[in-house]
Design an enzyme around this catalytic site. Structure first.
Site, mmCIF file in Angstrom:
data_model
loop_
_atom_site.group_PDB
_atom_site.id
_atom_site.type_symbol
_atom_site.label_atom_id
_atom_site.label_comp_id
_atom_site.label_asym_id
_atom_site.label_seq_id
_atom_site.Cartn_x
_atom_site.Cartn_y
_atom_site.Cartn_z
ATOM 1 N N PRO A 27 0.840 -1.198 0.000
ATOM 2 C CA PRO A 27 0.000 0.000 0.000
ATOM 3 C C PRO A 27 0.876 1.250 0.000
ATOM 4 C CG PRO A 27 -0.636 -1.521 1.753
ATOM 5 C CD PRO A 27 0.664 -2.001 1.213
ATOM 6 N N LYS A 28 0.419 2.277 -0.700
ATOM 7 C CA LYS A 28 1.130 3.564 -0.722
ATOM 8 C C LYS A 28 0.461 4.502 0.268
ATOM 9 C CE LYS A 28 3.028 7.079 -3.776
ATOM 10 N NZ LYS A 28 2.828 8.157 -2.779
ATOM 11 N N PHE A 29 1.161 4.794 1.360
ATOM 12 C CA PHE A 29 0.603 5.619 2.423
ATOM 13 C C PHE A 29 0.680 7.096 2.053
ATOM 14 C CE2 PHE A 29 0.977 1.681 4.570
ATOM 15 C CZ PHE A 29 0.128 1.724 5.660
ATOM 16 N N GLU A 174 -3.418 5.817 -0.761
ATOM 17 C CA GLU A 174 -3.645 6.424 -2.073
ATOM 18 C C GLU A 174 -3.324 5.520 -3.250
ATOM 19 O OE1 GLU A 174 -1.323 9.909 -2.525
ATOM 20 O OE2 GLU A 174 0.595 8.888 -2.356
ATOM 21 N N GLY A 175 -2.899 4.292 -3.012
ATOM 22 C CA GLY A 175 -2.610 3.408 -4.132
ATOM 23 C C GLY A 175 -1.670 2.297 -3.736
#
Length: 301
Positions: A27-29, A174-175
């Site tokens: 996960p992109k924090f 966010e992605g």
């Protein structure tokens, strides 16, 4: 002695989820990039630009003192609020002007560190080892310590990654970031890939142009660009102007000071600072032109 600035790995944007053998998904924090350096003497916290931000995050510095000397981690500092990560609150932490203010914010807005790589461990440089091995070292290092230093989740299952991509935005994720399992740490290179959910995200509102009763545009810091010059948004709608004017009035006045910012097509314009910052949901491209479009203010902080 302050260590030499660490060159961090970067990611290039993709529009679809990469699939194939030998890939890992994280996960992109939505926070601030941070390198944690546990030296022989103490702890140094470094922003992506190389700027030292240790004083702004005393809670993370204290936690990092439990790491073995000679350890370097790469990751993201986040602040959780109402069940999701909040970029504006991270920006507020990072903007702490002195030790007393930083200590107060550490109590009211505790930070977490989402670590996604280990570069050195107990004095041994591991950047040349495959990501798969570095990941195992990272998990073995941090799981016994527990929060606020934690490894980010990771999977090699693209179907699970797809589920994360579809469901985690509600938590402020966010992605995804995609890495090769056999890849050494690519310092200074865009060798990772990132899939963002949309071009809509929360930005930190650090000020506004215009007057307190008639603000014209927002002065913004975008996630991942906290070490770059702030951006001026496109002109606010009448509804947003009224909403921001009401927020400023509730705070009792014009703001806490001012400055000058460069606006596209207008050159340098004066602006008024907001302390603490607000958050706004904005739509923007990867370029700095056209300016970000403000969709709504987030005043539920």
């Amino acid at each position: 002695m302050t260590p030499q600035a660490v060159r961090v790995a970067l990611a290039s944007a993709v529009r679809t989820l990469p699939r194939g053998a030998g890939l890992a998904y994280e996960p992109k924090f939505d926070g601030h990039r941070m390198v944690v350096l546990r030296t022989e003497e103490d702890v140094v916290l470094q922003a992506r630009s190389g700027r030292i931000v240790t004083g702004a995050f005393p809670d993370l510095a204290a936690a990092a003192r439990r790491l073995p000397a000679g350890t370097v981690l790469d990751g993201e500092v986040v602040v959780w609020h109402a069940g999701r990560t909040d970029f504006a609150l991270v920006q507020r932490r990072a903007a702490a002007a002195n030790a007393a203010r930083a200590a107060v914010l550490a109590q009211s807005l505790p930070a977490s560190y989402a670590a996604f790589d280990v570069l050195e461990l107990a004095g041994v440089d591991v950047r040349g080892r495959p990501y798969e091995r570095r990941r195992a070292l990272l998990v073995d290092l941090l799981l016994p310590l527990g929060p606020p230093l934690q490894p980010v989740p990771m999977t090699t299952d693209p179907e699970l990654a797809e589920t994360w991509y579809e469901t985690l935005p509600a938590s402020g994720i966010e992605g995804l970031v995609v890495k090769r399992l056999d890849q050494p740490y690519p310092a200074g290179r865009r060798a990772w890939r990132k899939l963002r959910h949309t071009d809509v995200r929360d930005a930190a509102v650090i000020g506004y142009t215009g007057t307190p009763r008639r603000p014209l545009a927002l002065v913004l810091v975008l996630p991942g660009e906290e070490d770059q010059a702030p951006l001026v948004s496109s002109p606010l709608s009448a509804v947003l102007r009224a909403e921001l004017a009401a927020v400023v009035a509730e705070r009792g006045g014009a703001g806490t000071g001012g400055g000058v910012v460069t606006a596209i097509g207008l050159g340098e314009v004066p602006f008024t600072l907001l302390d603490p910052p607000l958050a706004a949901e904005v739509r923007h491209t990867a370029l700095r032109h056209p300016p970000p479009e403000v969709l709504r203010l987030r005043t539920d902080l």
